[in-house]
Design a protein around this motif. Structure first.
Motif, mmCIF file in Angstrom:
data_model
loop_
_atom_site.group_PDB
_atom_site.id
_atom_site.type_symbol
_atom_site.label_atom_id
_atom_site.label_comp_id
_atom_site.label_asym_id
_atom_site.label_seq_id
_atom_site.Cartn_x
_atom_site.Cartn_y
_atom_site.Cartn_z
ATOM 1 N N TYR A 1 0.837 -1.186 0.000
ATOM 2 C CA TYR A 1 0.000 0.000 0.000
ATOM 3 C C TYR A 1 0.882 1.249 0.000
ATOM 4 C CZ TYR A 1 -3.607 -3.292 1.254
ATOM 5 O OH TYR A 1 -4.473 -4.361 1.244
ATOM 6 N N GLN B 1 0.717 5.301 1.086
ATOM 7 C CA GLN B 1 -0.057 6.287 1.822
ATOM 8 C C GLN B 1 0.652 7.641 1.795
ATOM 9 O OE1 GLN B 1 -1.031 5.679 6.043
ATOM 10 N NE2 GLN B 1 -2.958 6.774 5.697
ATOM 11 N N GLN C 1 -4.013 11.341 3.445
ATOM 12 C CA GLN C 1 -4.852 10.538 2.555
ATOM 13 C C GLN C 1 -4.977 9.107 3.068
ATOM 14 O OE1 GLN C 1 -3.724 10.679 -1.595
ATOM 15 N NE2 GLN C 1 -3.297 12.884 -1.534
ATOM 16 N N ALA C 2 -5.992 8.426 2.577
ATOM 17 C CA ALA C 2 -6.148 7.011 2.891
ATOM 18 C C ALA C 2 -5.110 6.196 2.123
ATOM 19 C CB ALA C 2 -7.551 6.547 2.517
ATOM 20 N N PRO C 3 -4.748 5.043 2.640
ATOM 21 C CA PRO C 3 -3.838 4.157 1.889
ATOM 22 C C PRO C 3 -4.468 3.716 0.573
ATOM 23 C CG PRO C 3 -3.941 3.494 4.195
ATOM 24 C CD PRO C 3 -5.025 4.508 3.983
ATOM 25 N N LEU D 1 -4.201 0.628 -2.427
ATOM 26 C CA LEU D 1 -3.678 -0.695 -2.769
ATOM 27 C C LEU D 1 -2.859 -0.614 -4.043
ATOM 28 C CD1 LEU D 1 -3.669 -3.841 -2.399
ATOM 29 C CD2 LEU D 1 -5.753 -3.857 -3.818
ATOM 30 N N TYR E 1 3.598 0.492 2.848
ATOM 31 C CA TYR E 1 3.407 -0.573 3.828
ATOM 32 C C TYR E 1 3.195 -1.904 3.122
ATOM 33 C CZ TYR E 1 2.271 3.148 7.199
ATOM 34 O OH TYR E 1 2.297 4.256 8.009
ATOM 35 N N LEU F 1 1.611 -5.806 3.783
ATOM 36 C CA LEU F 1 0.591 -6.468 4.580
ATOM 37 C C LEU F 1 0.634 -7.954 4.282
ATOM 38 C CD1 LEU F 1 -2.292 -6.455 6.154
ATOM 39 C CD2 LEU F 1 -3.230 -6.512 3.835
ATOM 40 N N PHE G 1 0.632 -5.622 9.353
ATOM 41 C CA PHE G 1 1.361 -4.706 8.495
ATOM 42 C C PHE G 1 2.821 -4.648 8.920
ATOM 43 C CE2 PHE G 1 -1.889 -2.514 6.089
ATOM 44 C CZ PHE G 1 -3.037 -2.615 6.856
ATOM 45 N N GLN H 1 6.067 -1.978 9.395
ATOM 46 C CA GLN H 1 6.072 -0.673 10.060
ATOM 47 C C GLN H 1 6.175 0.493 9.081
ATOM 48 O OE1 GLN H 1 8.675 -2.523 9.600
ATOM 49 N NE2 GLN H 1 10.593 -1.377 9.763
#
Lengths: 107, 122
Positions: A36, A38, A42-44, A46, A87, A89, A98, A100
């Protein structure tokens, strides 16, 4: 499963290649790893799922690779809009975890 | 177009409760597992809780087990999380997230809402 991302920060210039690493504490079932992006405020978003499949609308300069415990995200040529936090996942177990995060910053 | 709109965040005292809601549109809500993921200040992302498309199966991170309860109303296309016994460590932006699959297992976070801020402070 604990995911460890490296490096913590990557300082690069636009046009350069970025390679981000994600190492799992044990093998990830079916290589179920996603990546992801980010940006601040803002939102992450994909980018990659199944270790190497690009999500809809993601430019082909983003690619994912790896299996077992070692995974990577590569950005072939950094564009100005790619400077962000990334990130990984793992979703191979019902307890999703996730890494770090790796910050890709402008040099 | 998939849209996820969270609401219910705010300032609450330690030990207090809050219920977050997420209104979903642009897809068949009952066909998709859903989750809440949080971003804590100065830290990274943490998965909090997830639920299958039917609502029968639920999953929790150890950090919230016994305090948070996830639920969904498929007739209203809405996801909820009831958060009790809140601590300062629960301060975060909470995101509502859609999976691509009905079953929670083997799914991943596909689409994200914009998030709602929960602040726990005295």
């Amino acid at each position: 499963i604990v995911l460890t991302q490296s490096p913590g920060t990557l300082s690069l210039s636009a046009g350069e290649r970025a390679t981000l690493s994600c190492r799992a504490s044990q093998s990830v079932s079916m290589n179920y790893v996603a990546w992801y992006q980010q940006k601040r405020g803002q939102a992450p978003r994909l980018l990659i799922y199944g270790a190497s499949s690009r999500a809809t609308g993601i430019p082909d300069r983003f690619s994912g690779s790896g299996s077992g415990t070692d995974f990577a995200l590569t950005i072939s040529r950094l564009e100005p809009e790619d400077f962000a936090v990334y990130y990984c996942l793992q979703y191979g177990s019902s307890v999703r975890t996730f890494g770090q995060g790796t910050k890709v910053e402008m040099k | 177009e998939v849209q996820l709109l969270e609401s219910g965040g705010g300032l609450v005292q330690p030990g207090g409760s809050l219920r977050l809601s997420c209104a979903a549109s642009g897809f068949t809500f009952s066909d998709c597992a859903m989750s809440w993921v949080r971003l804590m200040p100065g830290k990274g992302l943490e998965w909090v809780t997830g639920i299958s498309g039917s609502g029968i199966s639920t999953y929790y991170a150890d950090s919230v087990k016994g305090r948070f309860t996830i639920s969904r109303d498929n007739s209203r296309n809405t996801l909820y999380v009831q958060m009790n016994s809140l601590t300062v460590e629960d301060t975060a932006i909470y995101y509502c997230v859609k999976d691509p699959l009905f079953s929670y297992t083997r799914g991943f976070f596909e689409y994200w809402g914009r998030g709602t801020l929960v602040s726990v402070s005295s």
